[in-house]
Scaffold this motif. Structure first.
Motif, PDB file in Angstrom:
ATOM      1  N   ALA A  19      24.271  58.549  35.209  1.00  0.00           N
ATOM      2  CA  ALA A  19      25.478  58.593  35.662  1.00  0.00           C
ATOM      3  C   ALA A  19      24.945  59.890  36.820  1.00  0.00           C
ATOM      4  CB  ALA A  19      26.842  58.854  35.477  1.00  0.00           C
ATOM      5  N   PRO A  20      25.033  59.761  38.538  1.00  0.00           N
ATOM      6  CA  PRO A  20      26.275  58.669  39.125  1.00  0.00           C
ATOM      7  C   PRO A  20      24.903  57.331  39.258  1.00  0.00           C
ATOM      8  CG  PRO A  20      25.334  59.893  40.649  1.00  0.00           C
ATOM      9  CD  PRO A  20      24.227  60.586  39.321  1.00  0.00           C
ATOM     10  N   ALA A  21      26.086  56.290  39.238  1.00  0.00           N
ATOM     11  CA  ALA A  21      25.024  54.889  39.415  1.00  0.00           C
ATOM     12  C   ALA A  21      25.461  54.717  41.501  1.00  0.00           C
ATOM     13  CB  ALA A  21      26.490  53.610  38.957  1.00  0.00           C
ATOM     14  N   PRO A  22      24.965  53.956  41.680  1.00  0.00           N
ATOM     15  CA  PRO A  22      24.827  53.444  42.915  1.00  0.00           C
ATOM     16  C   PRO A  22      26.485  53.519  43.903  1.00  0.00           C
ATOM     17  CG  PRO A  22      23.276  52.116  42.794  1.00  0.00           C
ATOM     18  CD  PRO A  22      24.255  52.867  41.421  1.00  0.00           C
ATOM     19  N   ASP A  23      26.321  53.738  45.098  1.00  0.00           N
ATOM     20  CA  ASP A  23      27.743  54.213  45.746  1.00  0.00           C
ATOM     21  C   ASP A  23      28.143  52.544  46.129  1.00  0.00           C
ATOM     22  OD1 ASP A  23      27.007  54.018  48.227  1.00  0.00           O
ATOM     23  OD2 ASP A  23      27.349  56.108  48.150  1.00  0.00           O
ATOM     24  N   GLN A  24      29.592  52.221  46.310  1.00  0.00           N
ATOM     25  CA  GLN A  24      30.417  50.651  46.861  1.00  0.00           C
ATOM     26  C   GLN A  24      28.830  50.424  48.447  1.00  0.00           C
ATOM     27  OE1 GLN A  24      31.756  48.732  44.455  1.00  0.00           O
ATOM     28  NE2 GLN A  24      30.822  47.292  46.122  1.00  0.00           N
ATOM     29  N   ALA A  25      28.323  51.895  49.193  1.00  0.00           N
ATOM     30  CA  ALA A  25      28.212  51.192  50.248  1.00  0.00           C
ATOM     31  C   ALA A  25      26.550  50.464  50.099  1.00  0.00           C
ATOM     32  CB  ALA A  25      28.333  52.278  51.148  1.00  0.00           C
ATOM     33  N   ILE A 151      21.671  32.997  32.332  1.00  0.00           N
ATOM     34  CA  ILE A 151      21.340  34.296  33.034  1.00  0.00           C
ATOM     35  C   ILE A 151      19.194  34.850  33.005  1.00  0.00           C
ATOM     36  CG2 ILE A 151      21.173  37.026  32.213  1.00  0.00           C
ATOM     37  CD1 ILE A 151      23.948  35.649  30.732  1.00  0.00           C
ATOM     38  N   ALA A 152      19.628  35.032  34.591  1.00  0.00           N
ATOM     39  CA  ALA A 152      18.273  35.413  34.995  1.00  0.00           C
ATOM     40  C   ALA A 152      17.743  37.039  34.151  1.00  0.00           C
ATOM     41  CB  ALA A 152      17.721  35.317  36.242  1.00  0.00           C
ATOM     42  N   GLY A 153      18.646  37.178  34.233  1.00  0.00           N
ATOM     43  CA  GLY A 153      18.203  39.253  34.032  1.00  0.00           C
ATOM     44  C   GLY A 153      19.461  40.018  33.425  1.00  0.00           C
ATOM     45  N   PHE A 154      19.540  41.636  32.487  1.00  0.00           N
ATOM     46  CA  PHE A 154      20.179  41.702  33.200  1.00  0.00           C
ATOM     47  C   PHE A 154      19.644  43.528  33.082  1.00  0.00           C
ATOM     48  CE2 PHE A 154      21.312  40.106  28.857  1.00  0.00           C
ATOM     49  CZ  PHE A 154      22.994  39.650  29.016  1.00  0.00           C
ATOM     50  N   LEU A 155      20.270  43.876  34.712  1.00  0.00           N
ATOM     51  CA  LEU A 155      19.266  44.472  35.609  1.00  0.00           C
ATOM     52  C   LEU A 155      20.974  45.918  34.791  1.00  0.00           C
ATOM     53  CD1 LEU A 155      17.601  45.447  37.413  1.00  0.00           C
ATOM     54  CD2 LEU A 155      18.904  44.841  39.303  1.00  0.00           C
ATOM     55  N   TYR A 156      19.841  46.519  34.627  1.00  0.00           N
ATOM     56  CA  TYR A 156      20.389  48.290  34.387  1.00  0.00           C
ATOM     57  C   TYR A 156      20.500  49.283  35.347  1.00  0.00           C
ATOM     58  CZ  TYR A 156      20.882  47.097  28.967  1.00  0.00           C
ATOM     59  OH  TYR A 156      21.492  46.228  28.352  1.00  0.00           O
ATOM     60  N   VAL A 157      20.892  49.877  35.669  1.00  0.00           N
ATOM     61  CA  VAL A 157      20.995  50.604  36.873  1.00  0.00           C
ATOM     62  C   VAL A 157      21.740  51.233  36.369  1.00  0.00           C
ATOM     63  CG1 VAL A 157      21.946  50.628  39.307  1.00  0.00           C
ATOM     64  CG2 VAL A 157      21.103  48.512  37.814  1.00  0.00           C
ATOM     65  N   GLY A 158      21.105  53.559  37.087  1.00  0.00           N
ATOM     66  CA  GLY A 158      21.642  54.445  37.312  1.00  0.00           C
ATOM     67  C   GLY A 158      21.030  55.559  37.682  1.00  0.00           C
ATOM     68  N   SER A 159      20.663  56.608  37.589  1.00  0.00           N
ATOM     69  CA  SER A 159      20.053  57.771  38.975  1.00  0.00           C
ATOM     70  C   SER A 159      19.436  58.073  37.123  1.00  0.00           C
ATOM     71  CB  SER A 159      20.431  59.350  38.102  1.00  0.00           C
ATOM     72  OG  SER A 159      21.957  59.294  39.190  1.00  0.00           O
ATOM     73  N   VAL A 160      17.731  58.674  37.707  1.00  0.00           N
ATOM     74  CA  VAL A 160      16.959  58.368  37.024  1.00  0.00           C
ATOM     75  C   VAL A 160      16.817  59.632  36.192  1.00  0.00           C
ATOM     76  CG1 VAL A 160      14.158  57.904  36.700  1.00  0.00           C
ATOM     77  CG2 VAL A 160      15.693  56.984  38.305  1.00  0.00           C
ATOM     78  N   ALA A 161      16.537  59.620  34.477  1.00  0.00           N
ATOM     79  CA  ALA A 161      17.378  61.264  33.448  1.00  0.00           C
ATOM     80  C   ALA A 161      15.604  61.817  33.700  1.00  0.00           C
ATOM     81  CB  ALA A 161      17.230  60.591  32.684  1.00  0.00           C
TER      82      ALA A 161
END
Ligand SMILES: Cc1cc2nc3c(=O)[nH]c(=O)nc-3n(C[C@H](O)[C@H](O)[C@H](O)COP(=O)(O)O)c2cc1C
Length: 183
Positions: A19-25, A151-161
């Motif tokens: 976390a954090p993931a991208p915000d809504q905008a 399903i073409a893919g599960f895209l995991y999204v977040g901040s890079v640790a």
């Protein structure tokens, strides 16, 4: 080198996401990028599910329901928790005389690639994953897919640790030839 070429050449999938993931905008813009995928006959053959928080826990339960042993269930339950956000990219094909389903899957894939680039350029990371779960009927049903959808893919999204080392690159001569061969 253009900015776009530079961004593509420096793109890297990032498995270690926090976390954090991208915000809504930003997320909205990332999906606008996905919707710029080349799309034969403008069929718009894709849709996306965004999963966060308690949804990731529920997805873990859905994954676990496909396993036979407790050890396997435990492993699958933890899988969606590898990032604060997961986007399921779904191909929702339409029958069309000139656009076979494979082209509609390709269009979904192009959208995913754009999303990866958009995320990285905005300072976030992503990792496109599939595996057997992406093709499992119980998972597809649990996520509300129609019979013809995939399903073409599960895209995991977040901040890079911490960034993963970049993947070795091929030289262009290894995968590009002129046709017909020069004499
Ligand atoms: C359709 C598709 C499915 C993939 N599924 C997985 C997967 O399940 N697990 C995985 O580790 N990598 C998977 N990958 C590969 C990664 O997303 C990534 O591209 C690869 O690790 C190379 O890293 P790079 O993108 O930084 O070059 C998949 C890629 C594609 C295009």
């Amino acid at each position: 080198m253009t900015e776009v070429i530079d961004a593509i050449l420096n793109r890297s999938s990032e498995p270690r996401l926090i976390a954090p993931a991208p915000d809504q905008a930003l997320l909205e813009q990332v999906f606008e990028c996905a919707a710029r995928a080349p799309d034969h006959a403008l069929l718009r053959p894709w849709r996306y599910l965004v999963i966060e928080g308690g949804g990731l826990v529920r997805l873990g339960e859905l994954f676990a329901s496909t396993a036979d042993t407790e050890a396997e269930k435990d492993k699958l339950r933890r899988m969606p928790l590898r990032a604060p956000m997961l986007v399921v990219a779904i191909t929702s094909p339409t029958e069309h005389p000139k656009v076979p389903e494979v082209e509609q899957v390709l269009s979904t894939g192009a959208g995913l690639a754009y999303m990866l680039l958009a995320l990285q350029s905005a300072g976030f990371g992503g990792m496109w994953r599939t595996g057997a779960l992406a093709y499992d009927e119980r998972v597809k049903q649990g996520l509300g897919l129609q019979a013809e959808e995939s399903i073409a893919g599960f895209l995991y999204v977040g901040s890079v640790a911490d960034s993963k080392p970049s993947v070795p690159r091929l030289s262009v001569a290894e995968f590009v030839r002129s046709w017909p061969d020069s004499p």
